[in-house]
Scaffold this motif. Sequence first.
Motif, short mmCIF file in Angstrom:
data_model
loop_
_atom_site.label_atom_id
_atom_site.label_comp_id
_atom_site.label_asym_id
_atom_site.label_seq_id
_atom_site.Cartn_x
_atom_site.Cartn_y
_atom_site.Cartn_z
N SER A 27 47.35 37.37 34.28
CA SER A 27 46.08 38.05 34.49
C SER A 27 45.64 37.93 35.95
CB SER A 27 45.00 37.44 33.59
OG SER A 27 44.66 36.17 34.08
N ASP A 28 44.67 38.75 36.31
CA ASP A 28 44.16 38.73 37.67
C ASP A 28 43.42 37.43 37.98
OD1 ASP A 28 45.13 41.20 38.22
OD2 ASP A 28 43.33 42.25 37.54
N GLU A 29 43.02 36.72 36.91
CA GLU A 29 42.27 35.49 37.12
C GLU A 29 43.20 34.29 37.33
OE1 GLU A 29 41.51 37.72 34.77
OE2 GLU A 29 39.65 38.41 35.65
N SER A 30 44.53 34.52 37.19
CA SER A 30 45.44 33.38 37.19
C SER A 30 45.40 32.60 38.49
CB SER A 30 46.87 33.85 36.89
OG SER A 30 47.27 34.79 37.84
N THR A 31 45.34 33.32 39.63
CA THR A 31 45.36 32.63 40.92
C THR A 31 44.26 31.59 41.00
OG1 THR A 31 45.80 34.83 41.74
CG2 THR A 31 45.64 33.07 43.38
N ILE A 32 43.04 32.03 40.71
CA ILE A 32 41.90 31.15 40.87
C ILE A 32 41.95 30.02 39.85
CG2 ILE A 32 40.29 32.45 39.42
CD1 ILE A 32 39.51 30.76 42.75
N LEU A 33 42.49 30.32 38.66
CA LEU A 33 42.62 29.28 37.64
C LEU A 33 43.54 28.16 38.14
CD1 LEU A 33 42.02 28.31 34.75
CD2 LEU A 33 44.06 29.55 34.01
N PHE A 34 44.69 28.57 38.73
CA PHE A 34 45.63 27.56 39.23
C PHE A 34 45.02 26.76 40.37
CE2 PHE A 34 48.99 30.50 37.47
CZ PHE A 34 49.19 29.71 36.36
#
Lengths: 333, 499
Positions: A27-34
């Motif tokens: 998802s597009d949110e993956s970067t910030i989640l990591f």
Amino acid sequence: MATKVVKEEQQSAKISAGSFLKKIFSSDESTILFIFVGIIIVVSILVPDFRSSYNILVVLRQFSLITIVAIGQAVVMISGAFDLSVGPIVALSGMFGTHLVVNMGFPVIIGVILAIALGGVCGLINGLLVAKLRINGIIATLASGWIFTGVILITTKGWPISDFPKHFAFIGQGYILGLPLPVIYMLGVAILLSIFMAKSRIGRNFYAIGGNPVAGFFAGINVARYRILAYVICGALAGFAGIILSARVGSAQAKAAFDWALPSVAAGVIGGVSLSGGKGKIYGVLIGAALLGIITNILVLIHISAYWQSLISGMVLLSAVAVDSYRRADGTI
Amino acid sequence: MFTIANISKEYPGVKALENVGFSINKGEVHALVGENGAGKSTLMKVIMGIVKPDNGQLLIHDKVIDINSPKDALKLGISMIFQEINLIPTISISENIFVGNLPGGKIKFSIDWKKLYLDTEAILEKINLKLNPNDNVSKLSSGQKQLIQLAKAVVTHPKMIIMDEPTASLSTEETEVLFLLIKELNKKGVAVIYISHRLEEIFEIAHRVTVLRDGKFIATKNVSEVSKDELIALMVGRYVDILYTPKTHKLGSTVLKVRNLTQKGLFQDVSFDLKQGEILGFYGLIGAGRTELAHGLFGVYSHVEGECLIDDKVVKVHSPKDAIDNGIMYLPEERKEQSIIPLMNIMENLTISNLKEYCRFGFPDINKEIKISNIYKEKLNIKTPSLKQKIMNLSGGNQQKVTLSRLMVGNPKILILDEPTRGIDIGSKAEIHKIIEDLAKNGMAVIVISSDLPEVMAISDNIMTMSHGMITGNFKNTKSLTQEDLLRSACVEESGICT
């Protein structure tokens, strides 16, 4: 052949644990989640104080109410607009609800419901300004925000309300199962709104009118009505945050939450909500708000002056947006 | 003069260009054709320095050149007119045309406004536009803007101009002006790369034509030595034997009666009948009021004068939602701006107008949505690996099939299709004509608005022409009709209510 395709698609619709993980990773949110998880792990290892349950609860409680406001803001942003009046709505509704409970002796639950209702009415005004009078959302809510603040100052002459009865203070300061109540509210609001935005027809239409309002109109969506509804939801959440904030800090003030509007936008943007509408997830907002929320805490724990907080928040916001723009860059300007 | 040598470009999962090479002569119009996704745009982006190729070279007069940005390309005398208008709306026509090389005045950094005005006047005369150079660009029609873009390219004195669908928004007269200008440029030795889906134009203006298919070079032919059918066969890799499917549908009872429909300044006194299973064509020049009329029927204006009767009952529509509830569906003219929700997936785009029917307690039932989407995916041959694919990742033809499906799932009585095949490749175009024919066969009443004369004539049972917001012709039998009849009727200059 055809039936086989149908079956496969239907299976993929039922979310198994595996595909759920896959969904998060892609998802597009993956970067910030990591990034967020990475920071948590590193800080937990380097600064043992950070992972103490006491500290975690303090931090959670600190950003829980602004997160509720940020979730409302995200609903408006996804539908393609902004609400800069959330701070004044928090203050106005908080003041109003507190006045009802503390000075007029209303039951707490009525105070809360009426605070939410007043927030909703403020949102309705914003929505009408934007959808019916077609005033730009930023300007309309900047102006209405000043007006809401003005209403508080005129009616209270700037005097705060304090000396709360215990049962009222409890809704902001109490604990259930060891968790501060505001944190429970935040999680509840996040779960409800996540389901609402991702799964309901109304939520789907918010994404549609944010993604392409003209196409939404031609597809038969009543764009104005949905735009107004987004502002009402945002206002109602701000109203709820308002009365809880008042109960938590033990006084209702005209300038409470005065500067929450831009951080509430920032939390969404860090979490992947698009500034141009049509895109974003509620759990992304949660991560964005948490990331902003832990910065101060980390700085305090590692004995760096709190004066650095603003600078670092700015850098976090910039990096999040830069990563996103870089990923979308296609060579043209 | 200009040679493209073995250009390759690979994106993750797609070979956009594979060893493409051909050359362009001085002073020729070199047409570039191919279906959507054939690699035309990518190749042009390579020439303009917007995309860096993985392999291959560009040569001018057998000398290898290095283009890393549009600025480099301009310096080498290559300029491009994009399909999308990219003028600055808030400044004057003259400043737009000469932006980047405004004539300098006596004092450093000053501008010679008089020279700018006169130069602009001269160029406007050449492109046959009677406009004041000091006017703002924002007021112009899209056709006029397109011609201004052409002027902007010409004043840089390029050696080669790339034109991407230059006639998409031009009227017939404006197209003629464009062709005259191209011929004049050719005489001066300027080469033109001409990209267009309209094959008629290629046979009219181009000298040679190069065909691309699936990122590969297929052939370069002299236009005088190739037929339209051959060209189409090269483009799609097979013979599309019947470009227009034969009519087998039958007309039923009258479903829509329009009486004296009027919206001040846009259309006036429009009356017509529409039967079940009828395909009614609306032809006219840009600005004739056809789209506005469709908007009037679809409830875009909250109030219109006159009457609409569906099944002999007067209906009042004040919004698109009202129209949909009354069984009218509308496919807007601009797919990108008005139809698709780019960030949403195919399934969501397909069910958006009828989402309520797929809901349980206000929550869409994804399984039901997937089921209906799959039915239409099969029926309309929508090419996609998954229904969860974002619609913006599909080709224009496939996007249009999704938006057509959106109209069909509600099973309306009346369909209004506004330029359903504009900017769509030939293969998909034939498929869309087939879909329209099938809909009529099943008893749907269809209005097709199109600026494509051969298309209107081939698919319609009856044709209405419009000019200046009024109906100027009503042709019942399309068999004996000629293109000239229709054009003459569409160019009627009377009343002048709208200008």
